[in-house]
Design an enzyme around this catalytic site. Structure first.
Site, PDB file in Angstrom:
ATOM      1  N   ASN A 174       0.845  -1.200   0.000  1.00 47.23           N
ATOM      2  CA  ASN A 174       0.000   0.000   0.000  1.00 47.23           C
ATOM      3  C   ASN A 174       0.880   1.250   0.000  1.00 47.23           C
ATOM      4  O   ASN A 174       0.605   2.224   0.709  1.00 47.23           O
ATOM      5  CB  ASN A 174      -0.949  -0.005   1.199  1.00 47.23           C
ATOM      6  CG  ASN A 174      -0.227  -0.097   2.537  1.00 47.23           C
ATOM      7  OD1 ASN A 174       0.891  -0.622   2.616  1.00 47.23           O
ATOM      8  ND2 ASN A 174      -0.841   0.410   3.597  1.00 47.23           N
ATOM      9  N   ASP A 217       1.866  -6.858   1.845  1.00 48.13           N
ATOM     10  CA  ASP A 217       2.636  -6.101   2.831  1.00 48.13           C
ATOM     11  C   ASP A 217       1.947  -4.747   2.974  1.00 48.13           C
ATOM     12  O   ASP A 217       2.376  -3.745   2.417  1.00 48.13           O
ATOM     13  CB  ASP A 217       4.088  -5.941   2.362  1.00 48.13           C
ATOM     14  CG  ASP A 217       4.954  -5.207   3.377  1.00 48.13           C
ATOM     15  OD1 ASP A 217       4.428  -4.815   4.444  1.00 48.13           O
ATOM     16  OD2 ASP A 217       6.153  -5.006   3.109  1.00 48.13           O
ATOM     17  N   PHE A 218       0.841  -4.750   3.723  1.00 54.66           N
ATOM     18  CA  PHE A 218       0.080  -3.534   3.988  1.00 54.66           C
ATOM     19  C   PHE A 218       0.475  -3.038   5.382  1.00 54.66           C
ATOM     20  O   PHE A 218       0.167  -3.681   6.384  1.00 54.66           O
ATOM     21  CB  PHE A 218      -1.425  -3.807   3.937  1.00 54.66           C
ATOM     22  CG  PHE A 218      -2.008  -3.806   2.546  1.00 54.66           C
ATOM     23  CD1 PHE A 218      -1.196  -3.843   1.424  1.00 54.66           C
ATOM     24  CD2 PHE A 218      -3.384  -3.764   2.365  1.00 54.66           C
ATOM     25  CE1 PHE A 218      -1.740  -3.841   0.143  1.00 54.66           C
ATOM     26  CE2 PHE A 218      -3.938  -3.759   1.087  1.00 54.66           C
ATOM     27  CZ  PHE A 218      -3.117  -3.795  -0.022  1.00 54.66           C
ATOM     28  N   GLU A 219       1.147  -1.902   5.417  1.00 57.29           N
ATOM     29  CA  GLU A 219       1.610  -1.330   6.682  1.00 57.29           C
ATOM     30  C   GLU A 219       0.948   0.020   6.920  1.00 57.29           C
ATOM     31  O   GLU A 219       0.436   0.649   5.996  1.00 57.29           O
ATOM     32  CB  GLU A 219       3.136  -1.200   6.677  1.00 57.29           C
ATOM     33  CG  GLU A 219       3.855  -2.530   6.477  1.00 57.29           C
ATOM     34  CD  GLU A 219       5.369  -2.407   6.458  1.00 57.29           C
ATOM     35  OE1 GLU A 219       5.909  -1.575   7.210  1.00 57.29           O
ATOM     36  OE2 GLU A 219       6.010  -3.138   5.679  1.00 57.29           O
ATOM     37  N   SER A 220       0.966   0.468   8.185  1.00 56.48           N
ATOM     38  CA  SER A 220       0.328   1.722   8.605  1.00 56.48           C
ATOM     39  C   SER A 220      -1.160   1.728   8.264  1.00 56.48           C
ATOM     40  O   SER A 220      -1.741   2.779   7.976  1.00 56.48           O
ATOM     41  CB  SER A 220       1.023   2.932   7.963  1.00 56.48           C
ATOM     42  OG  SER A 220       2.372   3.008   8.362  1.00 56.48           O
TER      43      SER A 220
END
Length: 430
Positions: A174, A217-220
């Protein structure tokens, strides 16, 4: 058998080869050394010794040796006429019976920084292909309209993986304008039309390139999107073709109620039920914008893995392992320029250049040193060596973890790959 040796003053490749029954050429190859360069005091080397003889090193215990060589502790003690609580002495010779290696999976991330990809990075990828179950190509960036921004030369990278019987992973992030974006994620998670288009594009791309693992890999991610993220993953899982797997990246947590925008949306228990495996980012305690310290100290890494095990089967957990270290300028102050990323090989070269010994923190299980540069500025360097990665391999065995995930290709660390296959059998699925 392979053992780790710490260089002392006066040691050379030739003297160590003679002492341990190896050859200079073998030591040079296994450790990525330049034969013309001197060794550094405190440097850790891997040495192929004669037969099953092991020579005790600083920090050793019977338990640690039994873990390293996959031999039951009681058997190791008995064959050497020792009690389980015997104190070992540096240089003491032990006989280590042949152990049994456990099968694990391994991942390495590839993140090109140039177009076209540098040939040196392509060659580095080919070189470690035999040690991998998955090759993770970072990254395909999600777009607000449900399309994907594709990285360069995808077909070439996927072919390199499949030629080595390694599964290429389609890593979706993202990332928007160079940063992980909560707003972008919310658009995809909350709009059913965009989400369905997004999943369709992902599956078409995966099938086009033969990328048989879909990895998010979806972060925050916004805390209020936690359940929406779980629903999205379930939706993807139901649409996967036969023979494809689903995986995710998880930030390192130690409890279910851990607060903070980086942590709350990552639901370990739900994701452990939905996906086939997770990559746990067990590194960056020492990071570019923070004070000097070990990047992946063994204590905090163990805490994260123990929590993860309480939420999902340990076989689903891939322990994150950094292939990089950092070089900080001192004194550290918030707002300083970020620390410089450095490979294991480059870190040892720095210690050699400035003629400083390498120290080892047995609590963190990490090597480090300080030096003054040509301008009189003091630096502190923390990195990885054969001792630190062996401690992580032992932790994987202790916790029954399913595999290991490396960030990232292009940072030379030849000792790691030799030790990986000495400790484990790498599963190939390609």
């Amino acid at each position: 058998m392979i053992q780790i040796v710490t260089v002392r003053s006066g040691d050379s490749v030739y003297s160590l080869a003679s002492k341990y029954g190896s050859t200079p050429d073998e030591i040079v190859k296994d450790n990525g050394l330049n034969p013309a360069e001197t060794l550094v005091v405190g440097q850790a080397l891997i040495v192929n010794t004669k037969g099953n003889n092991y020579y005790v090193q600083p920090g050793d215990s019977l338990y640690r040796i039994s873990q390293t060589y996959n031999v039951p502790l009681a058997s190791l003690a008995k064959v050497n006429n020792l009690s389980l609580k015997s104190i070992l002495h540096v240089g003491q010779q032990l006989y280590v019976p042949k152990g049994t290696k456990r099968a694990v999976e391994s991942i390495a991330y590839l993140q090109p920084s140039t177009i076209p990809i540098k040939e040196s990075l392509v060659n580095a990828t080919r070189a470690i292909n035999p040690f991998l179950t998955y090759l993770a190509y970072f990254s395909f960036e999600a777009k607000r309209d449900g399309t994907l921004k594709e990285p360069t030369e995808t077909a070439k990278i996927a072919n390199i993986a499949t030629q080595g019987k390694t599964i290429p992973m389609l890593v979706i992030t993202n990332i928007e304008n160079g940063n992980f974006s909560a707003d972008l994620t919310s658009v995809i998670l909350r709009d059913a039309t965009i989400q369905n288009k997004f999943i369709t594009n992902i599956l078409q791309t995966a099938q086009k390139y033969g990328m048989r693992d879909i990895h998010f890999d979806f972060e925050s991610v916004a805390p209020e999107d936690r359940e929406a993220y779980n629903r999205f993953l379930r939706n993807v899982k139901t649409r996967l073709p036969s023979g494809y797997t689903l995986s995710t990246t998880l930030v390192p947590k130690t409890s279910s109620n851990q607060k903070g925008k980086f942590f709350e949306a990552h639901d370990y228990k739900a994701q452990g039920q939905i996906v086939d495996f997770v990559v746990n980012m067990t590194y960056d305690w020492g990071w570019q914008g923070g004070p000097p310290m070990a990047i992946s100290p063994i204590g905090p890494v163990k805490e994260v893995l123990q929590y993860a095990k309480s939420q999902m089967p340990p076989q689903k957990i891939m322990m994150g392992q950094n292939l990089y270290g950092f070089d900080w300028k001192l004194p550290f102050k918030q707002g300083n320029p970020p620390a410089k990323a450095i490979s294991s090989v480059a870190a040892v070269a720095l210690a050699r250049k400035y003629n400083v010994p390498i120290r080892y923190d047995f609590t963190a299980q990490a090597p480090h040193f300080n030096y003054f540069d040509e301008n009189g500025v003091q630096h502190e360097v923390w990195f990885e060596d054969s001792r630190s990665v062996q401690s992580k391999f032992n932790l994987m065995k202790e916790q029954g973890i399913g595999g290991i995930s490396y960030w990232k290709i292009g940072l030379p660390f030849p000792q790691n790959w030799r030790l990986l296959v000495e400790n484990f059998t790498i599963t190939k699925k390609g």
